[in-house]
Design an enzyme around this catalytic site. Sequence first.
Site, PDB file in Angstrom:
ATOM      1  N   SER A  90       0.842  -1.185   0.000  1.00  0.00           N
ATOM      2  CA  SER A  90       0.000   0.000   0.000  1.00  0.00           C
ATOM      3  C   SER A  90       0.886   1.248   0.000  1.00  0.00           C
ATOM      4  CB  SER A  90      -0.974  -0.025   1.182  1.00  0.00           C
ATOM      5  OG  SER A  90      -1.997   0.943   1.034  1.00  0.00           O
ATOM      6  N   GLU A 129      -1.515  -2.767  -8.004  1.00  0.00           N
ATOM      7  CA  GLU A 129      -2.754  -3.148  -7.340  1.00  0.00           C
ATOM      8  C   GLU A 129      -3.421  -1.875  -6.837  1.00  0.00           C
ATOM      9  OE1 GLU A 129      -3.466  -2.861  -3.846  1.00  0.00           O
ATOM     10  OE2 GLU A 129      -1.559  -1.871  -3.436  1.00  0.00           O
ATOM     11  N   HIS A 185      -4.730  -5.423  -1.556  1.00  0.00           N
ATOM     12  CA  HIS A 185      -5.446  -5.274  -0.286  1.00  0.00           C
ATOM     13  C   HIS A 185      -6.397  -6.452  -0.096  1.00  0.00           C
ATOM     14  CE1 HIS A 185      -3.842  -1.260  -0.842  1.00  0.00           C
ATOM     15  NE2 HIS A 185      -4.189  -0.949   0.390  1.00  0.00           N
TER      16      HIS A 185
END
Length: 347
Positions: free
Chosen positions: A142, A247, A317
């Site tokens: 992230s 992502e 995630h």
Amino acid sequence: MTINRRFFLKTFGLAMLASQVPAAAQDNPPPPAILKPPRLKAGDTVGLINPASFLDPEDIDFVKKELAKFGLKVKPAAHVRDRYGYLGGKDVDRAADVNAMFADTSVKALIAMRGGWGGSRILPLLDYELIRRHPKIIIGYSDITSLLLAIYARSGLVTFHGPVGTSSWNPFSVNCFKRILFNGEAMMLRNAPNTGSRGNPQAQVRVTTLTAGKARGQLVGGNLSVLTAMVGSPYLPDWKQKILFVEEIGEEVYRIDRMLTQLKLAGILNQISGFIFGQCTDCDPEEPDKSLTLGQVLSEHIKPLRIPAWYGSMIGHIPNKFTLPIGGEVEIDAGTGTIQLLEPAVG
């Protein structure tokens, strides 16, 4: 958390970089030689850092218990419990924690506690020469994408896109983590059957091939929002012949379109030799009848490149995730959606 990350990336990310990076330093320096960190073993001490958003102090006890299952000890950074607004402390303190953990000879690896927003703010304050002199595993995902890419680009150290401290340490994620970081296996990463993106055992994470074929190169990537917010800074690597993985979470399809367009206009997509899109969690459009699908957007941007590419990899995630070596040499097969490490990612 998703809304805050997107808001702060848009509002503060690029402005911060523009204000702290001299104009003459906008071009990336020549890439240093690739350096692998030593592997982990039972009894090692892992440093807990929090370079992005603030955390719940109770999370530290959770991470201690989880890492103890690997036989690892933990050493919280001096400022890991700090809070400064939405950040985990002042920039100078969060950066000092990262530098101190690399310099500390008792610490064998660094695990970021969580993501959120804030990693890019400390990139100009990291000591990349010190990091290269003391190579260690650093892992997260992230917002931690910013540190992983910057450290790889500026020091040559292979970094790892994988669980943060507060992740779900489930059997799938643990197996990958141990085989790559403890055993030093050149393993093949393949989506597990009957494992859904939300942990639903009845659902399967399916791979959708965009362009079949195989490609080799260094694996580089991370969160798409964080990566695109770094474009134009001196903290991204050279992209020639790289395998790019991305992502995302909480972004509507038009925003994915916008970010991929930015990578295209910046000349990044035209340099890579392979492309992997992991999971786009909670990315469904609010008005599907007025939106393109993610598959359409990916096809329009990636298929014209004529490089091996797919989407649906277990990256992002999601509870069950791969541990990926940023800077590691891999071979991908877009027909099967597999990532084969060509060598151990640790020394």
